[in-house]
Structure formats: structure tokens, C-alpha cells
Design a protein around this motif. Structure first.
Motif, mmCIF file in Angstrom:
data_model
loop_
_atom_site.group_PDB
_atom_site.id
_atom_site.type_symbol
_atom_site.label_atom_id
_atom_site.label_comp_id
_atom_site.label_asym_id
_atom_site.label_seq_id
_atom_site.Cartn_x
_atom_site.Cartn_y
_atom_site.Cartn_z
ATOM 1 N N GLY A 129 6.260 39.722 31.164
ATOM 2 C CA GLY A 129 7.725 39.716 31.206
ATOM 3 C C GLY A 129 8.279 41.122 31.315
ATOM 4 N N ALA A 130 7.697 42.024 30.550
ATOM 5 C CA ALA A 130 8.153 43.413 30.583
ATOM 6 C C ALA A 130 7.934 44.009 31.972
ATOM 7 N N ASN A 131 6.785 43.670 32.578
ATOM 8 C CA ASN A 131 6.511 44.180 33.923
ATOM 9 C C ASN A 131 7.546 43.692 34.921
ATOM 10 N N VAL A 132 7.879 42.412 34.771
ATOM 11 C CA VAL A 132 8.838 41.824 35.696
ATOM 12 C C VAL A 132 10.166 42.551 35.587
ATOM 13 N N GLU A 133 10.576 42.809 34.336
ATOM 14 C CA GLU A 133 11.857 43.481 34.167
ATOM 15 C C GLU A 133 11.832 44.885 34.747
ATOM 16 N N ALA B 243 18.574 41.944 16.474
ATOM 17 C CA ALA B 243 17.333 41.179 16.631
ATOM 18 C C ALA B 243 16.124 42.032 16.257
ATOM 19 N N GLY B 244 16.128 43.278 16.725
ATOM 20 C CA GLY B 244 14.981 44.138 16.490
ATOM 21 C C GLY B 244 14.832 44.526 15.034
ATOM 22 N N TYR B 245 15.953 44.605 14.325
ATOM 23 C CA TYR B 245 15.875 45.003 12.924
ATOM 24 C C TYR B 245 15.716 43.830 11.973
ATOM 25 N N SER B 246 16.315 42.692 12.337
ATOM 26 C CA SER B 246 16.242 41.569 11.399
ATOM 27 C C SER B 246 14.881 40.890 11.479
ATOM 28 N N GLY B 247 14.368 40.750 12.704
ATOM 29 C CA GLY B 247 13.105 40.031 12.859
ATOM 30 C C GLY B 247 13.272 38.577 12.439
ATOM 31 N N GLY B 248 12.180 37.882 12.337
ATOM 32 C CA GLY B 248 12.179 36.527 11.802
ATOM 33 C C GLY B 248 13.024 35.557 12.597
ATOM 34 N N SER C 114 12.898 45.268 22.584
ATOM 35 C CA SER C 114 11.527 45.770 22.446
ATOM 36 C C SER C 114 11.533 47.287 22.254
ATOM 37 N N GLU C 115 12.534 47.971 22.850
ATOM 38 C CA GLU C 115 12.666 49.399 22.615
ATOM 39 C C GLU C 115 12.939 49.681 21.143
ATOM 40 N N VAL C 116 13.903 48.921 20.582
ATOM 41 C CA VAL C 116 14.278 49.128 19.181
ATOM 42 C C VAL C 116 13.059 48.925 18.283
#
Lengths: 317, 320, 299
Positions: free
Chosen positions: B313-317, C122-127, C181-183
Motif C-alpha cells: 500500500g505504501a508503495n502504491v501511494e 490515529a498515530g498517537y491513540s493507536g488501538g 505511518s509517518e507519525v
């Protein structure tokens, strides 16, 4: 068996030419294992890749020298002829079997590709036999499985099976145990040693660890900065190293380090491909370096014990 | 049917339900739903009658249940502008749209993968530069304008192909090409970078060390490189079903897009709602097929899907 | 024999040497002169288009209708010709740039802000919250822009704000997914953990470490979204569900121009060239930015 003479290999990096190997000459004795020892960036893997003609434009190219495999010069071989040589004469054991096996294909189909000479109806039998001899117990049931269903050590056995399926004369193993657990490493090393003896395989064993080399190899070539600094029978080189780099390497990996003793490291770092000095590449880190070391490449000197070295100021023995 | 298939099917249904629900609430929150469904010139009495017949006076949750029941039984109500059941309008239009979208998709996929793969293998050459340049260009030219240029050249100046209509095979060529350009460009780009990545992997080096021929080597490279491309192609095919709206409008192609625009002009909300639901269904079904082919292509996905999928997915983005 | 091996240094993944025989090293990228210039012109016209326009973009002058551009035999008074109502094409193009600019800026800024906020959450809360937000983003992304626009316009009517709203709804999940995903990657890095260990609060860590480190990715995403926003505005206006006429927008000009393909080719061609050039520049600039900001390719 394998004769490399005056090999120079370039990489073309972002418009610049980087010399990874310069003027390497090396002969592998038939049926023996030769270790090529050096740090990363020393050019040891580039030598192996040159032998298999894996370095081609636009990535890089062999600039000079000849490489004879069973008498055939691979530097002059056409791509088709080279594939034939790879298909029949050279087996390659990769560094990391996890990334080297194709995740999408079954084990069987990956091995079959390396044995086109075996008749269709005998292939399964041959593969099962081969895998069993390499220590995969339930080989027959696992032919349809994919690499991710195997453990690291088992994957390396599959990779070795691929290398051996063509019944090669020359085996090139590129750090074959580096990516494995310490406990599996010894099993793979013993296996490679056994295979060499049983099949009279000439082996090129690339490693950064001279201790690993001592376990499985008879000959050694120590590389630094793209040149062979010392080579010969392993025992002779280890007993009486002449090149300061070999000496330093042996000191750093010394087995008799007791408690409270300092671990010795080599100070400084190896040259990068783009900043190769014109003289001896080890000169900037060498304790014995003099002016001539920095300006001129030393010639190769042969010793009575069969080994040879390239140094202006060799270690006094 | 395996567990993998089942879980994918369930996910598709959930996605479908979410979108359908959003449409429901958007319509109710946007003011008087009865007024939306009524013809523009309706009297207050007529609106009141619609309110009664659609049950808009009922509590919201009952309306919602009715709405879902309608969708499951393919009953999207009556189109006010056509005075016909919405299903009877949407299905034939969908067939037309599918013809156009699939034609464009085949062009985009075949050419995109071919150009991209060759560019990936011949990275750094003139050919590669040309493919890269053209694919950036292809992603920058909007389909409706490209369509106009095609008409200008092939219909008006050269007179080779019809400028509009849906009669025969020739009338399909221009709209399909206009529609194919963008996905072709993105598929070519992704295939190129994906092939480039696979070529540089240890596994390709190891494969080459076996001494296999170019055909075997290429089949390994392409199968591995196809993973992110399959995901992108699925998304592109889905997007094409709505991308056709603009192209259909330009070429007077009697598909869902035309119908939707007419629906807007006639303020025919039941029709639009029906189109959205059918479109969503097509999209979700396509993603389901993509997921299945994924499992078929990649043995790891059948076992551990999350890790691999997120990476792809990451690649696609990154490439899309 | 075995003692030597047990003490052997083994570092599999870490410290793997670069393998030059596998990968082609590219030359460092050239500076983005073309895309930078076009982007600058677009921004200028987007801000001051109506000020520099030589004529009133909406002034009808039937006696001057359908004049060709100056390079096709027209007069210098109307550099890019006139349309069927005698309106100056250049002036309409310049004012139209303002619409495109407004839409692109609005969609990118608001969409980016929402996307970043969701990503942080989303990145900080998780779950479970993370799972729900990711699902919602996925579902929104699955919904095609034009279809979304049709629904929204059918309910709320047309207008520039509606166009921006549609694009924001379409764009935020793209930011959210990538930035999430960066966060997660940034917050687990050592320097962020260190700041927490040394007593820094979570808010401090987010504002001082996490957010600034997402900016390169955010910039790349935003630049690439500019192109998408401009195309989307054009498509919607072309369909008659975007910016309401008679306001000059590139999409409206193209929608009008389609009827003059055979007779006055410049009417559909000129705004199309402007639109495509701008989008091309945004895409090229975004690609350049991605390479320039990516530490992996910068080496």
C-alpha cells in the motif's frame, strides 16, 4: 580452475566512475576453498560479481583483466555464453536466503530452474535426493511450499541446493552465514566444508570474518580498498602475516583475548570508492606508512612459504 | 471458499454499508428529503404527498431500515424525471459505462504494464526517459480536454473517427483513449518503479546466477512487480467508472455519467441515489476481485496478509 | 571450533553494506526551473489575475466576437482572441486562475490540516480509535470524487465553497493515511522518546518534534494534490456542477469552448493548455520535492 588476472572493475555512480577493484590477480586451486577476506567496501564481493558477470552497464563494467573459468575467459563471453557458463559451471550461495529466494514461487520450481539438464520425469527424485543430502528431512512433502514457510537455516539449505543443482565446478559463497543465527551458522559452514570435500568443489568463500575463514578454507586472499594486499595458504598467512593490514585484522579478531585485556580495533575507516588514494589504499591507517606508500602502489612479493604480499614496509616476523 | 475469501467478502460488504449509510444521512441532514425527491416545480401538497409515500414522517431509524431493504431488493424507487423505476434506467446505462470503462482499462493495463516494464528494465536509457516524461504528462492532462483534442484531430481535421455517439466499434475508440490516458500513465509509472525495485533485489541477482534465460528472468520480475500494480489497477478501474462521467458527457455516451448529470439537472434525487449505490457496488466488487487475485498471486498474503499489504500500500501511494 | 563461532560477530540486517552491483545510482536531480517558474506564474495570477487582466473578463462585446489569437492572425488588442460573446480570452484566463488557485489552496490547506489532525490522533491513540479512523479514511478514499460531487451538489446546490468542500472530503484521507505511518515512525524514534524520558510532555513532543518532522511529507503530498484539485475543479465546472457560470473558471471556459472545436479552436485549446501546464508543473515540482526531501535519495 579459476584464474583472475589484473581485474579492474568500475561502478558508474551518478555520472562518476568509482573503481571498486583494481588490478586483482588471484588463482583458486582446484578442490580447495579460498577465503576472500576484507571489510565491507574492500571489493571482495565485487570480485565475485565480476566472475559471474553480474556487473554490466549502466551499473558498472569490467574495465580490464581476464577471468578464466575452466579455461574460458568470461570477460569476453557473450551474454548467451555467460548464461551457459552460469547454468553449468558456477554455483552461487547468497548472503541472505530470505531476500534471495523468490517469495512467490514454490521451492520446487525455483530449484528446477537451475537443473535444465535433468530429464523432466527425474527432476522430483533428484531434488528430493539433493535436499535430503543437505539436511532437509521431509523434503518430498515440502516441495510445494514457499520460502516463507522455511526457517532461516533451512532457506539457506534450499539456496545451496539451487547452487548445487547444476553440479558446478566452482562454488561462490558470499558471506553465506552472516544473515543467520549463530547456532545455524556452524551447521551451514560444516555443510559447505563437507560438500567441498565430497564433490571436489573449488570454493570462493567471501567473508569479513577471518575466524570463519579459518574453519572452512585452505587458502586466503586479504583485500583492502580494491586490491589484494596478501594471499596464499591460510595457515602460512595466519602464522606469519607480512602486510600490516593482515596483522591488524588478525589482532582485531584475536581469539586469546582474556578478561581485562583491551580489544584491539583498527583505527580510522576504509576509503570510499570515489576517494581511492593513488598509493597503497591502507596507507592512511597504516602504522608503518612512509611517503612512498602514499604515492606509489607496492609490487607483489612472493615468500618462501607460498604466500605473497604487496607492501613497502612489511611486518617484521 | 477459504477463510481469506470470506473475510475479504465481509470487508467489502461493510465498506458498501458504510458508504450507503453516509449517502442516507447526507440526504436527511441536507434539509427536507421530500423536497429533494420532488420535482422542482412541485406544490407543497405534492411534497407532503411524497413525504407520506416515502415514509419521511416516520422516525429516522424506520426510514433507514426501509432504505436498506430497498437497496437489498434493488428497489431504488421511482425516477421523477423519467417516470420509470430507477433500476430500469441505471442497469442499461451501467452496461454502456462498463463497455467504455473496460475498453479503456484494457488499453491502460496492457500498454501501461508494457511501457513501464521495459522502462524499468532499461532504466536510464532514452526510452526510459521518454516513458517517464510521457507518463508525467499523461497524469497532467485532464481526460475531458484530451478528449477534445482527440476530436479536434481525428474527427474534425482528419475525419477518421466519429466525434460522438455509441454506434459501432469506431465510436468507442476516442472516448476509450481519452479515458485511458491517466490510468495508463500511472500504471506505467508504478510498473516502472516496481520493476526497478525488483531488479535491484537479491532475489533477481540470485535468479540470474542460475543462468536462466531472459524469458524466465522477466517472468519472475514481472510477477513480483505486479503486486502493487494489481492494487493500483483495481483502484484505477473503479475510478474509471466515475471518470467516465466527464468523458461520457463530452462524447454523448449513454452511460451512467450522462444519466447522473441529467439527474442533477432535473433534481432527480432518487435517480442519483440509485446511481451512487450501483456505482459503489461495482467499486466494492472490483476491490474484492483485486484482493482475491492478490491472494492468488502472493502465497504470503494467504497466510499473513497485514504486513505485506501495508507495505505494498505504501508503495502504491508513493508511486501513484 | 565451535567456540570461535559462538563469539563471531553477527549483525544481519544492521550494518549491511551497500551493494553497488544491485542498484543504479542516479545523478543528482536538476533544479526545477520549468516547474518552479510555472508555479510562480500560477501563484501570481491566482493572487493578482484580475488586477493585471487587460480587459473586463465579463464584458460582452458581440461586434468583437470570435477573434483569433494574435499568433493566428488576430489583433494585439486581444492577445489570445475573444470568445463567442466577444469577451477577452486572456482576461478570462487570468481571472479563471484565481478560481483555480482559490480552490486548490483551499482544498490543499483544509484537507491537509484535517488529514494531519486525523493522522496525529490515529498515530498517537493507536488501538480501536486508530482502527476506526483508518477504516473511515479507506472508505472515503474508495468513494470517487465526481460521484461525491454529484451527491453533494444534488443536495446542497453549486458554488465555489461546495467545490472546495468536495475536494477536502476527497483529499483528507490521502494525507491521513500517509501521515499516520509517518507519525508512528517519528514518535518511536529515539529523540522523541528521549524528550519524553527527560520529562517533556506529550503536547511538547507533538508540537516540537512530531509535527515539524511530518512537514516534508506534507509538502510533497500537498504539491501533488494541487494538480488533482485543479483537474477536479475543471472536471466539475465542465460538467456544470462546479463553479457556477458566468464566472470565468478554466473548467467553464473549456465547457463553453467544446462547442467551438470546429470553428474557433483557441477557445477549447487555450484554457486547456493553461490548465495542463499548471498541473504538469505541480506534478513535476512535487516529484522533485519528494526526491530533494527524501534522505534516502539525497545521499
Amino acid at each position: 580452475m579459476l584464474e583472475i588476472s589484473n581485474l579492474t572493475t568500475h561502478y558508474f555512480q551518478g555520472g562518476q566512475v568509482a573503481t571498486a577493484v583494481r588490478g586483482v590477480s588471484l588463482t583458486l586451486n582446484k578442490g580447495l576453498a579460498t577465503a576472500i577476506v576484507g571489510e565491507s567496501g574492500s571489493g571482495k564481493s565485487t570480485v565475485a560479481m565480476s566472475v559471474m558477470r553480474m556487473i554490466r552497464p549502466p551499473i558498472g563494467d569490467i574495465a580490464e583483466g581476464t577471468i578464466r573459468v575452466n579455461g574460458t575467459d568470461v570477460t569476453a563471453a557473450s551474454p548467451k555464453r555467460m548464461r551457459e557458463i552460469l547454468r553449468t559451471s558456477i554455483g552461487f550461495v547468497p548472503q541472505d536466503p530470505t531476500t534471495a529466494l523468490d517469495p512467490l514461487y514454490t521451492i520446487r520450481s525455483q530449484i528446477v530452474e537451475a537443473m535444465p539438464h535433468v530429464e523432466r520425469n527425474k527432476r522430483t527424485e533428484t531434488i528430493v535426493e539433493l535436499l535430503t543430502s543437505l539436511g532437509i528431512a521431509d523434503a518430498r512433502d515440502r516441495l510445494r511450499e514457499h520460502p516463507h514457510q522455511f526457517s532461516g537455516g533451512m532457506r539457506q539449505r534450499v539456496a545451496i541446493a539451487i547452487a548445487l543443482a547444476k553440479e558446478p565446478d566452482l562454488l561462490i559463497a558470499d558471506e553465506p552465514t552472516t544473515a543467520l543465527d549463530v547456532t545455524t551458522q556452524i551447521g551451514i559452514l560444516r555443510l559447505l566444508d563437507r560438500l567441498r570435500r565430497e564433490r571436489h568443489l573449488t570454493t570462493m568463500f567471501i567473508t569479513h570474518d577471518i575466524r570463519v575463514a579459518r574453519l572452512v578454507c585452505q587458502d586466503v586472499a586479504v583485500m583492502y580498498g580494491g586490491v589484494v594486499v596478501e594471499s596464499g595458504p591460510l595457515s602460512a598467512v595466519v602464522e606469519a602475516p607480512s602486510h600490516p593490514y593482515t596483522q591488524a585484522l588478525l589482532d582485531a579478531s584475536s581469539l586469546d583475548v582474556g578478561p581485562r585485556q583491551r580489544l584491539r580495533a583498527i583505527s580510522g575507516s576504509p576509503p570510499t570508492l570515489l576517494s581511492m588514494p593513488s598509493g597503497c589504499p591502507f596507507a592512511p591507517r597504516c602504522p608503518n606508512a612512509t611517503d612512498i606508500c602514499r604515492s606509489e602502489m607496492p609490487a607483489t612479493t612472493r615468500k618462501a612459504d607460498g604466500s605473497s604480499f604487496a607492501c613497502w614496509n612489511p611486518v617484521a616476523s | 471458499m477459504t477463510r481469506y475469501t470470506l473475510s475479504r467478502l465481509l470487508q467489502g460488504l461493510v465498506a458498501m454499508w458504510v458508504i450507503v449509510t453516509i449517502v442516507f444521512f447526507l440526504a436527511r441532514l441536507g434539509g427536507d428529503a421530500a423536497a429533494l425527491l420532488a420535482p422542482p416545480d412541485a406544490t407543497p401538497e405534492q411534497i407532503a404527498a411524497i413525504r407520506l409515500s416515502y415514509g419521511f414522517d416516520q422516525p429516522l431509524h424506520l426510514q433507514y431500515v426501509d432504505y436498506l431493504r430497498g437497496i437489498v431488493t434493488l428497489d431504488f424507487g421511482q425516477s421523477v424525471s423519467y417516470r420509470q423505476p430507477v433500476v430500469d434506467l441505471v442497469i442499461p446505462a451501467m452496461v454502456n459505462t462498463a463497455r467504455l470503462a473496460l475498453a479503456a482499462f484494457v488499453i491502460a493495463l496492457v500498454l501501461g504494464v508494457t511501457f513501464g516494464a521495459i522502462a524499468g528494465v532499461r532504466a536510464g536509457t532514452r526510452y526510459d526517459q521518454a516513458v517517464r516524461g510521457l507518463s508525467v504528462l499523461g497524469q497532467s492532462v485532464p481526460p475531458f480536454w484530451l478528449g477534445m483534442l482527440l476530436v479536434l484531430l481525428f474527427s474534425i481535421n482528419l475525419g477518421w473517427l466519429p466525434a460522438f455517439g455509441s454506434e459501432g466499434f469506431t465510436s468507442l475508440i476516442l472516448p476509450a483513449c481519452a479515458l485511458a490516458a491517466f490510468p495508463l500513465a500511472s500504471i506505467a509509472r508504478l510498473t516502472r518503479s516496481s520493476v526497478l525495485e525488483i531488479v535491484a533485489r537479491d532475489q533477481t541477482l540470485f535468479e540470474r546466477s542460475k543462468g536462466v534465460g531472459p524469458a524466465t528472468l522477466m517472468s519472475h520480475i514481472l510477477r513480483n512487480a505486479s503486486l502493487p500494480v494489481v492494487t493500483l489497477a483495481g483502484i484505477q478501474l473503479g475510478a474509471m467508472f466515475s471518470g467516465t462521467i466527464v468523458v461520457e458527457n463530452l462524447f454523448a455516451w449513454p452511460g451512467v455519467g450522462q444519466l447522473a448529470i441529467q439527474g442533477i439537472q432535473a433534481r432527480d434525487f432518487a435517480l442519483i441515489q440509485g446511481i451512487v449505490v450501483v456505482n459503489t457496488f461495482v467499486f466494492v466488487a472490483l476491490l474484492f476481485v483485486v484482493d482475491l487475485s492478490y491472494g492468488w498471486l502472493d502465497p504470503r498474503v494467504r497466510a499473513v496478509k497485514s504486513a505485506v499489504k501495508s507495505k505494498v500500500g505504501a508503495n502504491v501511494e508513493a508511486a501513484a | 571450533m565451535s567456540s570461535a563461532l559462538e563469539s563471531a560477530p553477527s549483525s544481519p540486517a544492521a550494518g549491511r553494506p551497500p551493494r553497488p552491483w544491485l542498484r543504479l545510482r542516479r545523478r543528482p536531480g536538476r533544479r526545477p526551473w520549468f516547474s518552479g517558474t510555472v508555479m510562480a506564474i500560477f501563484a501570481f495570477c491566482g493572487l493578482f489575475g484580475s488586477v493585471v487582466a487587460p480587459h473586463d473578463p465579463d464584458k460582452v462585446n458581440l461586434s468583437q466576437a470570435l477573434k483569433p489569437p494574435v499568433f493566428a492572425g488576430g489583433t494585439p488588442t486581444y492577445l489570445l482572441g475573444t470568445d463567442q460573446l466577444g469577451r477577452d480570452v486572456l482576461s478570462r484566463l487570468l481571472t479563471g486562475a484565481q478560481v483555480s488557485f482559490l480552490v486548490a489552496a483551499g482544498a490543499v490547506l483544509i484537507g491537509g490540516a484535517i488529514g494531519l489532525l486525523v493522522a496525529l490522533l490515529a498515530g498517537y491513540s493507536g488501538g480501536r480509535l486508530d482502527a476506526v479512523l483508518t477504516r473511515v479514511a479507506d472508505a472515503s478514499m474508495a468513494f470517487p470524487v465526481v460521484l461525491l460531487a454529484i451527491v453533494i451538489v444534488a443536495i446542497y446546490g453549486k458554488g465555489v465553497t461546495v467545490v472546495i468542500a468536495v475536494l477536502v472530503v476527497a483529499a483528507w484521507p490521502q494525507y491521513a493515511r500517509v501521515l499516520r505511518s509517518e507519525v508512528i515512525r517519528i514518535r518511536t524514534q529515539e529523540f522523541v522518546t528521549m524528550s519524553r524520558v527527560m520529562g517533556g510532555g506529550r503536547f511538547w513532543a507533538i508540537t516540537r518534534h512530531v509535527v515539524p518532522n511530518t512537514i516534508p511529507t506534507l509538502l510533497v503530498l500537498a504539491t501533488l494534490q494541487i494538480g488533482l484539485a485543479i483537474i477536479a475543479e475543471g472536471s466539475l465546472s465542465f460538467l456544470g456542477i462546479g463553479v457556477p457560470p458566468p464566472a470565468a473558471s478554466w473548467g467553464n471556459m473549456l465547457a463553453d469552448g467544446r462547442n467551438f472545436l470546429a470553428t474557433a479552436w483557441w477557445l477549447p485549446v487555450v484554457p486547456g493548455v493553461a490548465l495542463s501546464l499548471t498541473v504538469l508543473a505541480a506534478n513535476l515540482f512535487g516529484d522533485w520535492l519528494r526526491q530533494a526531501l527524501d534522505p534516502a535519495t539525497r545521499r
